[in-house]
Design a protein around this motif. Structure first.
Motif, PDB file in Angstrom:
ATOM      1  N   GLY A  61       0.794  -1.220   0.000  1.00 16.23           N
ATOM      2  CA  GLY A  61       0.000   0.000   0.000  1.00 16.23           C
ATOM      3  C   GLY A  61       0.825   1.268   0.000  1.00 16.23           C
ATOM      4  O   GLY A  61       0.292   2.363   0.097  1.00 16.23           O
ATOM      5  N   ASP A  62       2.139   1.135  -0.097  1.00 16.40           N
ATOM      6  CA  ASP A  62       3.026   2.300  -0.100  1.00 16.40           C
ATOM      7  C   ASP A  62       3.807   2.354  -1.401  1.00 16.40           C
ATOM      8  O   ASP A  62       4.322   1.342  -1.875  1.00 16.40           O
ATOM      9  N   GLN A  63       3.909   3.550  -1.957  1.00 12.87           N
ATOM     10  CA  GLN A  63       4.704   3.765  -3.164  1.00 12.87           C
ATOM     11  C   GLN A  63       6.182   3.810  -2.798  1.00 12.87           C
ATOM     12  O   GLN A  63       6.536   4.033  -1.642  1.00 12.87           O
ATOM     13  N   GLN A 101      -5.407   0.665  -4.464  1.00 12.58           N
ATOM     14  CA  GLN A 101      -5.228  -0.117  -3.239  1.00 12.58           C
ATOM     15  C   GLN A 101      -5.777  -1.537  -3.339  1.00 12.58           C
ATOM     16  O   GLN A 101      -5.381  -2.403  -2.570  1.00 12.58           O
ATOM     17  N   THR A 124       7.530   6.525  -0.540  1.00 13.62           N
ATOM     18  CA  THR A 124       6.878   6.510   0.784  1.00 13.62           C
ATOM     19  C   THR A 124       5.534   7.236   0.844  1.00 13.62           C
ATOM     20  O   THR A 124       4.989   7.412   1.920  1.00 13.62           O
ATOM     21  N   ARG A 125       4.995   7.660  -0.287  1.00 18.44           N
ATOM     22  CA  ARG A 125       3.638   8.200  -0.291  1.00 18.44           C
ATOM     23  C   ARG A 125       2.652   7.051  -0.224  1.00 18.44           C
ATOM     24  O   ARG A 125       2.928   5.952  -0.668  1.00 18.44           O
ATOM     25  N   LYS A 126       1.498   7.337   0.315  1.00 20.33           N
ATOM     26  CA  LYS A 126       0.432   6.338   0.374  1.00 20.33           C
ATOM     27  C   LYS A 126      -0.086   6.079  -1.033  1.00 20.33           C
ATOM     28  O   LYS A 126      -0.212   6.990  -1.844  1.00 20.33           O
TER      29      LYS A 126
END
Length: 185
Positions: free
Chosen positions: A50-52, A63, A55-57
């Motif tokens: 779930g994280d790019q 998702q 480190t962005r959501k």
């Protein structure tokens, strides 16, 4: 740039394309062993975590994304049986239609162009049968192939419009040594 840095960059490119309905399908092009499959594995890990990579959501629309891998070796072994082309394509469609969000990964994708019926008045292969779903956005794919074999997309103008290339460079000797010793890909 080196291949050690290429996989995260390609993963980011694949994420951006997955978000865009007009460019949702890609073809990773590069020599054998350059990290094409590793980039798709990294993308799958992004969907799972779930994280790019930066480190962005992960955006909400990605998702629930799944990556399904098409086993072209098995597929090819089944096509010798008369009538199996339509059954196999129906099974492929059924599988990716189970998910609201999925990407079909096809390694050695150039082999799909040779799988199908060939007669004097028509040539139907798996790619031709999947093309309508690519056109409507019902199917997103990531093909992986070599520079030499990329011609299977280049000769098909409709397929070329729907599947955008991402080139992966040949690994340098230094990259190969780092990959082997550190298992960086």
């Amino acid at each position: 740039y080196s291949n050690i840095n290429t996989v995260p960059k390609v993963t980011e490119d694949l994420l951006l394309r997955a978000l865009n309905p007009d460019t949702g399908s890609s073809c990773l092009i590069g020599p054998p062993g350059c990290g094409k499959t590793s980039a798709v594995s990294a993308l799958a890990n992004v969907f799972i975590s779930g994280d790019q990579p930066n480190t962005r959501k992960l955006p909400v629309e990605l998702q629930t994304m799944k990556i399904l891998q098409l086993d072209v070796t098995y597929l090819g072994s089944q096509l010798g049986i008369i009538g199996n082309l339509e059954k196999m394509v129906a099974a492929i469609k059924s599988e990716y239609q189970k998910y609201s969000q999925c990407i079909l990964f096809v390694d050695e994708a150039h082999t799909l162009a040779d799988m199908g019926h060939h007669s004097t008045n028509r040539s139907t292969n798996i790619l031709q049968m999947l093309k309508p779903d690519l056109a409507t956005g019902a199917l997103k794919v990531i093909f992986a192939t070599t520079f030499d074999e990329y011609k299977f997309i280049e000769v098909d103008k409709a397929l070329k419009r729907r599947v955008k290339p991402i080139q992966m460079p040949t690994p340098s000797q230094e990259d190969i040594e780092a990959i082997i010793t550190n298992n960086l890909l």
